[in-house]
Design a protein around this motif. Structure first.
Motif, PDB file in Angstrom:
ATOM      1  N   SER A  75      48.794  44.121  22.785  1.00  0.00           N
ATOM      2  CA  SER A  75      48.942  43.151  21.689  1.00  0.00           C
ATOM      3  C   SER A  75      48.486  41.751  22.095  1.00  0.00           C
ATOM      4  N   ASP A  76      48.203  41.549  23.389  1.00  0.00           N
ATOM      5  CA  ASP A  76      47.838  40.209  23.851  1.00  0.00           C
ATOM      6  C   ASP A  76      46.659  40.296  24.830  1.00  0.00           C
ATOM      7  N   LYS A  77      45.516  39.855  24.347  1.00  0.00           N
ATOM      8  CA  LYS A  77      44.290  39.975  25.148  1.00  0.00           C
ATOM      9  C   LYS A  77      44.362  39.176  26.447  1.00  0.00           C
ATOM     10  N   SER A  78      44.983  37.987  26.395  1.00  0.00           N
ATOM     11  CA  SER A  78      45.051  37.140  27.595  1.00  0.00           C
ATOM     12  C   SER A  78      45.945  37.787  28.655  1.00  0.00           C
ATOM     13  N   ALA A  79      46.968  38.533  28.202  1.00  0.00           N
ATOM     14  CA  ALA A  79      47.854  39.246  29.148  1.00  0.00           C
ATOM     15  C   ALA A  79      47.069  40.347  29.854  1.00  0.00           C
ATOM     16  N   LYS A  80      46.218  41.033  29.092  1.00  0.00           N
ATOM     17  CA  LYS A  80      45.392  42.110  29.661  1.00  0.00           C
ATOM     18  C   LYS A  80      44.423  41.524  30.698  1.00  0.00           C
ATOM     19  N   THR A  81      43.817  40.392  30.345  1.00  0.00           N
ATOM     20  CA  THR A  81      42.874  39.732  31.263  1.00  0.00           C
ATOM     21  C   THR A  81      43.580  39.314  32.552  1.00  0.00           C
ATOM     22  N   TRP A  82      44.772  38.712  32.397  1.00  0.00           N
ATOM     23  CA  TRP A  82      45.535  38.271  33.578  1.00  0.00           C
ATOM     24  C   TRP A  82      45.823  39.462  34.499  1.00  0.00           C
ATOM     25  N   LEU A  83      46.273  40.570  33.885  1.00  0.00           N
ATOM     26  CA  LEU A  83      46.630  41.766  34.652  1.00  0.00           C
ATOM     27  C   LEU A  83      45.409  42.338  35.379  1.00  0.00           C
ATOM     28  N   GLU A  84      44.278  42.391  34.686  1.00  0.00           N
ATOM     29  CA  GLU A  84      43.047  42.916  35.303  1.00  0.00           C
ATOM     30  C   GLU A  84      42.597  42.030  36.466  1.00  0.00           C
ATOM     31  N   GLN A  85      42.716  40.715  36.273  1.00  0.00           N
ATOM     32  CA  GLN A  85      42.305  39.799  37.347  1.00  0.00           C
ATOM     33  C   GLN A  85      43.199  39.940  38.580  1.00  0.00           C
ATOM     34  N   LEU A  86      44.456  40.278  38.357  1.00  0.00           N
ATOM     35  CA  LEU A  86      45.368  40.510  39.482  1.00  0.00           C
ATOM     36  C   LEU A  86      45.055  41.846  40.164  1.00  0.00           C
ATOM     37  N   LEU A  87      44.944  42.902  39.343  1.00  0.00           N
ATOM     38  CA  LEU A  87      44.911  44.252  39.917  1.00  0.00           C
ATOM     39  C   LEU A  87      43.544  44.740  40.383  1.00  0.00           C
ATOM     40  N   HIS A  88      42.476  44.387  39.672  1.00  0.00           N
ATOM     41  CA  HIS A  88      41.165  44.949  40.031  1.00  0.00           C
ATOM     42  C   HIS A  88      40.753  44.687  41.487  1.00  0.00           C
ATOM     43  N   PRO A  89      40.918  43.442  42.001  1.00  0.00           N
ATOM     44  CA  PRO A  89      40.549  43.231  43.414  1.00  0.00           C
ATOM     45  C   PRO A  89      41.430  44.030  44.391  1.00  0.00           C
ATOM     46  N   ILE A  90      42.722  44.164  44.065  1.00  0.00           N
ATOM     47  CA  ILE A  90      43.647  44.914  44.937  1.00  0.00           C
ATOM     48  C   ILE A  90      43.269  46.398  44.930  1.00  0.00           C
ATOM     49  N   ILE A  91      42.986  46.916  43.742  1.00  0.00           N
ATOM     50  CA  ILE A  91      42.590  48.332  43.601  1.00  0.00           C
ATOM     51  C   ILE A  91      41.281  48.572  44.369  1.00  0.00           C
ATOM     52  N   ARG A  92      40.330  47.655  44.193  1.00  0.00           N
ATOM     53  CA  ARG A  92      39.027  47.786  44.861  1.00  0.00           C
ATOM     54  C   ARG A  92      39.189  47.824  46.387  1.00  0.00           C
ATOM     55  N   GLU A  93      40.025  46.937  46.928  1.00  0.00           N
ATOM     56  CA  GLU A  93      40.244  46.897  48.382  1.00  0.00           C
ATOM     57  C   GLU A  93      40.839  48.201  48.887  1.00  0.00           C
ATOM     58  N   SER A  94      41.827  48.706  48.149  1.00  0.00           N
ATOM     59  CA  SER A  94      42.488  49.957  48.541  1.00  0.00           C
ATOM     60  C   SER A  94      41.508  51.133  48.484  1.00  0.00           C
ATOM     61  N   ILE A  95      40.676  51.161  47.444  1.00  0.00           N
ATOM     62  CA  ILE A  95      39.649  52.211  47.308  1.00  0.00           C
ATOM     63  C   ILE A  95      38.691  52.150  48.508  1.00  0.00           C
ATOM     64  N   LYS A  96      38.225  50.935  48.822  1.00  0.00           N
ATOM     65  CA  LYS A  96      37.282  50.763  49.946  1.00  0.00           C
ATOM     66  C   LYS A  96      37.894  51.274  51.250  1.00  0.00           C
TER      67      LYS A  96
END
Length: 200
Positions: A75-96
């Motif tokens: 329901s809140d696009k800015s909340a989704k953006t905030w969450l993605e900005q937090l999680l995507h780099p962490i997920i990427r590092e763990s995948i690597k």
């Protein structure tokens, strides 16, 4: 390490392909699993999510309340953006890290968002598991007991089928039965093992 990215729309059969490759001894790093791991109980990312959205986002036993979080980000696009900005780099590092630790002849990164995120930059070859949209719908309704409308909404939010196919180095056609799929996987495994050997 030779890295193979495998993706596909919902209900395309991506997991059937990666499950079979695992049985052949190949390390498969599943981005969905990693995404759950990084927000598990006591993980730093979970604390940051609770700090940002409030403690109601954590269940009584200290885990992420996915339903509550999903409601907020849908329901809140800015909340989704905030969450993605937090999680995507962490997920990427763990995948690597997990791909780096793989010991098989090649490793697989299985990700529904391989082409939508920068995860495709981590792989040497992109494989798309493809099925017609009718089949995707039928399979997912059967598997998830979700309504057709829910599945159609998910499909609409994913990268269009043709866009995925355009970005593929190899396409696995999963419009037939499991036997046909397994034959393609065995051929694929031979080909990927050869490519991995050639790049050593």
């Amino acid at each position: 390490m030779y890295i193979v990215g495998i993706t596909g729309g919902i209900g395309s059969g991506k997991n059937a392909v990666t499950d079979h490759l695992q049985k052949l001894g190949i390390t498969v790093v599943d981005a969905d699993v990693v995404a759950r791991e990084v927000v598990a109980k006591d993980e730093p990312a979970l604390d940051k999510i609770a700090e940002h959205f409030g403690s109601h986002i954590i269940t009584d036993n200290g885990e992420l309340n996915r339903t509550a979080l999903r409601k907020i980000i849908f329901s809140d696009k800015s909340a989704k953006t905030w969450l993605e900005q937090l999680l995507h780099p962490i997920i990427r590092e763990s995948i690597k890290q997990q791909l780096h630790n793989a010991t098989s002849s090649y490793a697989v990164l299985s990700s529904p968002l391989l082409l939508e995120t920068d995860q495709h930059e981590l792989v040497d070859t992109i494989i798309v598991v493809d099925a017609s949209e009718e089949l995707q719908l039928t399979r997912t309704v059967k598997r998830d007991s979700s309504s057709e409308d829910q599945i159609k909404a998910i499909m609409a939010a994913q990268l269009p089928r043709q866009d995925r196919l355009n970005k593929a180095d190899i396409v696995i056609d999963n419009n037939a039965d499991l036997d046909s799929l397994k034959k393609q996987i065995v051929k694929l495994h031979t080909e990927l093992s050869r490519l991995a050997e050639a790049t050593k």
